[in-house]
Design a protein around this motif. Structure first.
Motif, PDB file in Angstrom:
ATOM      1  N   GLU A  71      -2.375  -3.904  -3.936  1.00  0.00           N
ATOM      2  CA  GLU A  71      -1.607  -4.355  -2.787  1.00  0.00           C
ATOM      3  C   GLU A  71      -1.349  -3.222  -1.816  1.00  0.00           C
ATOM      4  O   GLU A  71      -1.451  -3.384  -0.606  1.00  0.00           O
ATOM      5  N   GLU A  72      -1.022  -2.042  -2.344  1.00  0.00           N
ATOM      6  CA  GLU A  72      -0.736  -0.909  -1.464  1.00  0.00           C
ATOM      7  C   GLU A  72      -1.985  -0.503  -0.694  1.00  0.00           C
ATOM      8  O   GLU A  72      -1.948  -0.207   0.497  1.00  0.00           O
ATOM      9  N   ARG A  73      -3.124  -0.461  -1.396  1.00  0.00           N
ATOM     10  CA  ARG A  73      -4.348  -0.022  -0.731  1.00  0.00           C
ATOM     11  C   ARG A  73      -4.806  -1.040   0.302  1.00  0.00           C
ATOM     12  O   ARG A  73      -5.575  -0.721   1.197  1.00  0.00           O
ATOM     13  N   ALA A  74      -4.322  -2.274   0.157  1.00  0.00           N
ATOM     14  CA  ALA A  74      -4.646  -3.295   1.150  1.00  0.00           C
ATOM     15  C   ALA A  74      -3.665  -3.249   2.316  1.00  0.00           C
ATOM     16  O   ALA A  74      -3.733  -4.043   3.228  1.00  0.00           O
ATOM     17  N   SER A  94       3.310  10.307   8.846  1.00  0.00           N
ATOM     18  CA  SER A  94       4.085  10.798   9.983  1.00  0.00           C
ATOM     19  C   SER A  94       3.549  10.244  11.295  1.00  0.00           C
ATOM     20  O   SER A  94       4.320   9.850  12.184  1.00  0.00           O
ATOM     21  N   GLY A  95       2.222  10.174  11.420  1.00  0.00           N
ATOM     22  CA  GLY A  95       1.614   9.612  12.623  1.00  0.00           C
ATOM     23  C   GLY A  95       1.936   8.139  12.773  1.00  0.00           C
ATOM     24  O   GLY A  95       2.205   7.665  13.882  1.00  0.00           O
ATOM     25  N   CYS A  96       1.915   7.430  11.651  1.00  0.00           N
ATOM     26  CA  CYS A  96       2.274   6.010  11.669  1.00  0.00           C
ATOM     27  C   CYS A  96       3.723   5.832  12.115  1.00  0.00           C
ATOM     28  O   CYS A  96       4.033   4.957  12.933  1.00  0.00           O
ATOM     29  N   MET A  97       4.604   6.664  11.585  1.00  0.00           N
ATOM     30  CA  MET A  97       6.018   6.583  11.952  1.00  0.00           C
ATOM     31  C   MET A  97       6.229   6.908  13.428  1.00  0.00           C
ATOM     32  O   MET A  97       7.024   6.255  14.116  1.00  0.00           O
ATOM     33  N   ALA A  98       5.496   7.908  13.918  1.00  0.00           N
ATOM     34  CA  ALA A  98       5.615   8.272  15.331  1.00  0.00           C
ATOM     35  C   ALA A  98       5.210   7.098  16.218  1.00  0.00           C
ATOM     36  O   ALA A  98       5.806   6.856  17.272  1.00  0.00           O
ATOM     37  N   PRO A 101       3.076  -3.304   1.787  1.00  0.00           N
ATOM     38  CA  PRO A 101       4.138  -2.538   1.156  1.00  0.00           C
ATOM     39  C   PRO A 101       4.774  -3.322   0.024  1.00  0.00           C
ATOM     40  O   PRO A 101       5.114  -4.488   0.179  1.00  0.00           O
ATOM     41  N   THR A 102       4.901  -2.707  -1.134  1.00  0.00           N
ATOM     42  CA  THR A 102       5.501  -3.364  -2.290  1.00  0.00           C
ATOM     43  C   THR A 102       6.507  -2.438  -2.939  1.00  0.00           C
ATOM     44  O   THR A 102       6.491  -1.234  -2.740  1.00  0.00           O
ATOM     45  N   ALA A 103       7.387  -3.015  -3.762  1.00  0.00           N
ATOM     46  CA  ALA A 103       8.346  -2.222  -4.521  1.00  0.00           C
ATOM     47  C   ALA A 103       7.631  -1.605  -5.706  1.00  0.00           C
ATOM     48  O   ALA A 103       7.140  -2.308  -6.581  1.00  0.00           O
ATOM     49  N   VAL A 104       7.521  -0.290  -5.730  1.00  0.00           N
ATOM     50  CA  VAL A 104       6.784   0.387  -6.786  1.00  0.00           C
ATOM     51  C   VAL A 104       7.746   0.683  -7.926  1.00  0.00           C
ATOM     52  O   VAL A 104       8.265   1.780  -8.058  1.00  0.00           O
ATOM     53  N   CYS A 155       4.648   2.067   6.701  1.00  0.00           N
ATOM     54  CA  CYS A 155       3.700   3.169   6.879  1.00  0.00           C
ATOM     55  C   CYS A 155       3.200   3.702   5.533  1.00  0.00           C
ATOM     56  O   CYS A 155       2.049   4.155   5.432  1.00  0.00           O
ATOM     57  N   LYS A 156       4.043   3.656   4.520  1.00  0.00           N
ATOM     58  CA  LYS A 156       3.564   4.021   3.185  1.00  0.00           C
ATOM     59  C   LYS A 156       2.453   3.067   2.744  1.00  0.00           C
ATOM     60  O   LYS A 156       1.442   3.475   2.167  1.00  0.00           O
ATOM     61  N   GLY A 157       2.664   1.774   2.992  1.00  0.00           N
ATOM     62  CA  GLY A 157       1.649   0.804   2.617  1.00  0.00           C
ATOM     63  C   GLY A 157       0.369   0.975   3.404  1.00  0.00           C
ATOM     64  O   GLY A 157      -0.726   0.878   2.852  1.00  0.00           O
TER      65      GLY A 157
END
Length: 292
Positions: A35-38, A199-203, A41-44, A240-242
């Motif tokens: 799911e994450e690689r797709a 960081s780029g995603c967050m920006a 975002p999930t609760a790990v 962004c983590k996902g």
């Protein structure tokens, strides 16, 4: 030498190193990976790490804490005081497994609580006790005569009784290894690259942070109360983590580091497991005598 109290290392690094049950299934991890690689975002909450089986588990730490409370109460009662141990945070109000080892990952919780722990009790101001009470409980912290022992009051006496004959440095060692693997993982090029991508995603979402560990430390983001801004940053953080696969990358890097430690420090880790078992048996005995 001053006594090393149970959980000293554990509590020192709890913000970074949370424990995880070794019985967690690998199937849950594989589902989280896919799911994450797709980019979902999930609760790990199902992450496990190679050093987990060697550390003090949540349940065993709870037993040791309760046993310390029993011993402290007995000591205080002998000195004419009523002692009530501080209320422990419930399991539901603390990060489960390695949920926050790599920052927040639970999107539902982030939408509601931001970076705050959902359901965590609001600290209550404790009634001020007399100086005699405080001294009986915590001691003076000074050496007693020429013995070299420190006066740590009933708290110290409780630790001594629980930990007598147990190598507490060995008990705490796996947590120090985990602290080391965490720090080293952040210097790995794969993780630093993932940080830059995150960081780029967050920006792109209007939030400027270099590391996923930074937002909770920002006063603008996290204050005493949850705000709409905090929730928005937390949600963006997880999204962004996902999108970047940061959590999976970070976990894989740290897992490799820990596997090497398990191999190179096998003797020390087996001793840690043996000493922890002694501690738990001692705590069980203390609790059983109190109940019976």
């Amino acid at each position: 030498m001053r006594t090393v109290h149970v959980g000293a290392a554990l509590l020192l690094s709890v913000a970074l190193l949370t424990s995880c049950s070794p019985s967690e299934s690998s199937g849950g991890e594989q589902a989280a990976d896919s799911e994450e690689r797709a980019g979902k975002p999930t609760a790990v909450t199902t992450i496990s790490l190679p050093l987990d089986p060697y550390q003090v588990s949540d349940s065993d730490f709870g037993k040791a804490s309760r046993a310390l409370a029993v011993l402290t109460d007995q000591c205080m009662e002998q000195q004419g005081f009523d002692y009530e141990a501080p209320e422990q945070q419930s399991a539901s109000a603390t990060p489960t497994g390695h949920e926050r080892r790599y920052g927040i990952t639970d999107l539902g919780a982030a939408r509601k609580y931001g970076y705050h722990l959902g359901g965590a009790p609001i600290p209550q101001q404790q009634p001020r006790e007399s100086k005699r009470y405080e001294r009986a409980l915590a001691g003076t912290g000074k050496p007693r005569g020429s013995s070299g022992e420190f006066d740590d009051g009933c708290t110290g006496e409780a630790h001594k009784e629980l930990e007598a004959g147990i190598d507490m440095e060995a008990v705490d060692l796996p947590q120090w290894y985990k602290r080391d693997s965490f720090q080293r993982s952040m210097r790995d090029s794969r993780v630093t690259t993932a940080f830059r991508e995150w960081s780029g995603c967050m920006a792109g979402k209007g939030h400027r942070f270099s590391s996923p560990l930074d937002p909770p430390g920002s006063r603008k983001v996290m204050g005493r109360k949850v705000t709409a801004y905090e929730r928005s940053v937390a949600v963006a953080d997880i999204e962004c983590k996902g999108r970047t696969g940061l959590v999976v990358t970070w976990r894989d890097v740290e897992s490799a580091l820990q596997k090497a430690t398990v191999t190179s420090r096998a003797k020390e880790l087996e001793k840690a497991r043996t000493e922890t078992a002694k501690l738990v048996r001692r705590a069980d005995k203390i609790l059983a005598s109190e109940d019976g």
